[in-house]
Design an enzyme around this catalytic site. Structure first.
Site, PDB file in Angstrom:
ATOM      1  N   TYR A  53       0.836  -1.205   0.000  1.00 56.14           N
ATOM      2  CA  TYR A  53       0.000   0.000   0.000  1.00 56.14           C
ATOM      3  C   TYR A  53       0.868   1.251   0.000  1.00 56.14           C
ATOM      4  CZ  TYR A  53      -4.019  -2.923   1.391  1.00 56.14           C
ATOM      5  OH  TYR A  53      -5.017  -3.867   1.455  1.00 56.14           O
ATOM      6  N   SER A 237     -13.529  -4.213   1.284  1.00 54.76           N
ATOM      7  CA  SER A 237     -14.503  -3.587   0.381  1.00 54.76           C
ATOM      8  C   SER A 237     -15.945  -3.868   0.801  1.00 54.76           C
ATOM      9  CB  SER A 237     -14.287  -4.021  -1.072  1.00 54.76           C
ATOM     10  OG  SER A 237     -13.116  -3.450  -1.587  1.00 54.76           O
ATOM     11  N   LEU A 239     -18.149  -1.832   1.371  1.00 53.15           N
ATOM     12  CA  LEU A 239     -19.007  -0.856   0.684  1.00 53.15           C
ATOM     13  C   LEU A 239     -18.950  -1.035  -0.826  1.00 53.15           C
ATOM     14  CD1 LEU A 239     -18.217   2.333   2.802  1.00 53.15           C
ATOM     15  CD2 LEU A 239     -20.122   0.726   3.046  1.00 53.15           C
ATOM     16  N   GLY A 240     -18.519  -2.229  -1.255  1.00 49.83           N
ATOM     17  CA  GLY A 240     -18.488  -2.526  -2.692  1.00 49.83           C
ATOM     18  C   GLY A 240     -17.605  -1.559  -3.449  1.00 49.83           C
ATOM     19  N   GLY A 242     -17.087   1.384  -2.922  1.00 48.20           N
ATOM     20  CA  GLY A 242     -17.740   2.683  -2.996  1.00 48.20           C
ATOM     21  C   GLY A 242     -19.054   2.687  -3.739  1.00 48.20           C
ATOM     22  N   LEU A 244     -21.750   1.017  -3.151  1.00 47.94           N
ATOM     23  CA  LEU A 244     -22.913   0.963  -2.264  1.00 47.94           C
ATOM     24  C   LEU A 244     -23.194   2.299  -1.568  1.00 47.94           C
ATOM     25  CD1 LEU A 244     -22.330  -2.594  -0.793  1.00 47.94           C
ATOM     26  CD2 LEU A 244     -24.300  -1.875  -2.179  1.00 47.94           C
ATOM     27  N   THR A 245     -22.294   3.251  -1.700  1.00 51.66           N
ATOM     28  CA  THR A 245     -22.580   4.592  -1.183  1.00 51.66           C
ATOM     29  C   THR A 245     -23.565   5.329  -2.093  1.00 51.66           C
ATOM     30  OG1 THR A 245     -20.827   5.748  -2.419  1.00 51.66           O
ATOM     31  CG2 THR A 245     -20.218   4.705  -0.318  1.00 51.66           C
ATOM     32  N   GLY A 246     -23.666   4.881  -3.348  1.00 53.89           N
ATOM     33  CA  GLY A 246     -24.510   5.552  -4.318  1.00 53.89           C
ATOM     34  C   GLY A 246     -23.800   6.648  -5.090  1.00 53.89           C
ATOM     35  N   LYS A 247     -22.551   6.911  -4.763  1.00 59.76           N
ATOM     36  CA  LYS A 247     -21.878   8.062  -5.376  1.00 59.76           C
ATOM     37  C   LYS A 247     -21.546   7.872  -6.851  1.00 59.76           C
ATOM     38  CE  LYS A 247     -17.228   6.757  -3.707  1.00 59.76           C
ATOM     39  NZ  LYS A 247     -16.122   7.179  -2.815  1.00 59.76           N
TER      40      LYS A 247
END
Length: 348
Positions: A53, A237, A239-240, A242, A244-247
Site C-alpha cells: 500500500y 470492500s 461498501l463494494g 464505494g 454501495l454509497t450511491g456516489k
C-alpha cells in the site's frame, strides 16, 4: 463497539477495522494520523495495512508508504502501541516492486517482516497475513474462468510447510503474534489449518477476502469453514469499492474518488452492478437508512464476520462511516436485502 475473537489467539478485535490503503496517495500523512486518532477514540482497536500500500495506483515510488505513515504515528504515540491490533500483509508472487516478484517462502518471510517492522516503527506485528496464495486464486473477478486443474497438490503442500516453519520461528521470536490469510479458498484454508495442527502452528486466525452486498462468494463453503474452525472473516470492500454509497450512480465520477483514478474499478463496473446498487439504495431510502450505515450494519449480522474493513479517503468520510455502529437492521430490512440478493446475484 462490538468486540470479536481473533481466531483462537485470545486477542479481541473491534467489528469495524480501519483500512489504510489510501494513506500516502489519496490521504496525506497528517489526515491519516487524524483518522487513526479518531478511530481509536471511537472504539476501533484494529488497523489493517499491507507492504504494497497505498493503491490507486500501486507504484514503485509509493509502495511501503502506508506502513511508513502508520510508523510515524507509532513513533509519536509509543505509549499507545498496545492499544490496538496492527495487521499487515506479505505481498506474493508477481508483485514486482518487492523481492523481484518472488513467491512467499521461508526465504522472503523474514526479510518482509523486518522491512515492515522498520517502516511501521514497531517491535511486533499482531496479525501477519499472506496477501494472496502463491498458487493464485479465484479472487478479483477471476472466479468467472477459474481453473485449479494445473495446480499440483504436493507442491502446494510443501510450499505451505516451508512457510509455516518460517512463521513458527517468527512467532517464537516475538516479531509476529498471529497468522492470517487473504484472498484464500476453503480448500486452501483447510490445508493451512491441517498442516499447522501437524506442525505445531501457527494456526490460521483469520481470512481477509472481499465481501459486501455486491460480492458474496464467502457465503457457502468459506462461511461453513469460518464458523466450524473459528477463523473469522475480515471483509475488505464492505461498501463494494464505494458503489454501495450511491456516489457512482448515473455515471457520476466524483473528483478524487477511486473511480476517477481507476475507471474500471478492478472489473467491478457494469450495468448489472448499478442495477443491484439501485435495489439496495431503494431499501435504505424506504427505511430511512443511510446506505453506508446499512451496508456496514449488514456485515455485522453475518455469522462468520470478525471485522469489516472500511477505508476513508477523508476525515469526514470516516466520521460518517462511524455512524454505522449505532445502526441495527430489523427483520424486514434483512428480508428485503435477501430478496435483492436473489434478484441480483453476483453482479461482479
Amino acid at each position: 463497539m462490538q468486540m470479536n475473537p481473533l481466531g483462537r489467539t485470545g486477542l479481541m478485535v473491534s467489528d469495524l477495522c480501519l483500512g489504510t490503503m489510501t494513506f500516502g496517495t489519496q490521504t496525506p500523512e497528517q489526515e491519516a494520523h487524524r483518522q487513526i486518532d479518531r478511530a481509536l477514540e471511537a472504539g476501533i482497536n484494529f488497523v489493517d495495512t499491507a507492504e504494497m500500500y497505498p493503491v490507486n495506483p500501486v507504484a514503485k515510488e509509493t509502495v511501503g508508504r502506508t506502513e511508513e505513515i502508520i510508523g510515524t504515528w507509532n513513533a509519536a504515540n509509543r505509549a499507545r502501541r498496545g492499544d490496538y491490533i496492527l495487521a499487515t500483509k506479505h505481498s506474493g508472487e508477481g508483485m514486482k516492486h518487492f523481492r523481484d516478484g518472488a513467491p512467499i517462502s521461508s526465504r522472503t518471510i523474514p526479510e518482509a517482516i523486518e522491512n515492515s517492522l522498520e517502516r511501521l516503527q514497531t517491535d511486533y506485528i499482531d496479525l501477519y497475513q499472506f496477501h494472496w496464495p502463491n498458487r493464485g486464486s479465484y479472487m478479483f473477478r477471476q472466479n468467472w474462468t477459474y481453473d485449479p486443474s494445473p495446480q499440483r497438490r504436493e507442491e502446494i503442500l510443501d510450499d505451505m510447510r516451508d512457510c509455516l516453519e518460517a512463521l513458527k520461528a517468527e512467532v517464537a521470536g516475538g516479531r509476529i503474534r498471529a497468522f492470517g490469510l487473504s484472498n484464500e479458498s476453503a480448500w486452501g484454508t483447510a490445508q493451512w489449518l491441517r498442516l499447522a495442527e501437524e506442525m505445531g502452528g501457527p494456526r490460521v486466525a483469520s481470512v481477509q477476502n472481499e465481501y459486501s452486498l455486491l460480492c458474496r462468494l464467502y457465503d457457502t463453503d468459506m462461511a461453513e469453514l469460518s464458523v466450524q474452525e473459528e477463523v473469522g472473516l475480515m471483509a475488505f470492500s464492505p461498501l463494494g469499492a464505494g458503489f454501495l454509497t450511491g456516489k457512482y450512480q448515473g455515471d457520476a465520477v466524483p473528483e478524487g474518488s477511486r473511480k476517477s483514478l481507476n475507471p474500471g474499478m478492478g472489473g467491478r463496473d457494469s450495468a448489472r452492478v448499478r442495477e443491484a446498487v439501485a435495489a439496495y439504495l431503494d431499501i435504505a431510502r424506504r427505511h430511512g437508512l443511510d446506505p453506508i450505515h446499512m451496508a456496514l450494519a449488514w456485515c455485522r449480522t453475518r455469522p462468520f464476520m470478525m471485522s469489516a474493513i472500511f477505508g476513508a479517503t477523508t476525515f469526514d468520510q470516516l466520521e460518517h462511516a462511524l455512524g454505522a455502529v449505532e445502526v441495527t437492521l430489523n427483520d424486514e430490512v434483512l428480508a428485503e436485502i435477501d430478496a435483492a440478493h436473489r434478484a441480483h446475484p453476483m453482479p461482479y
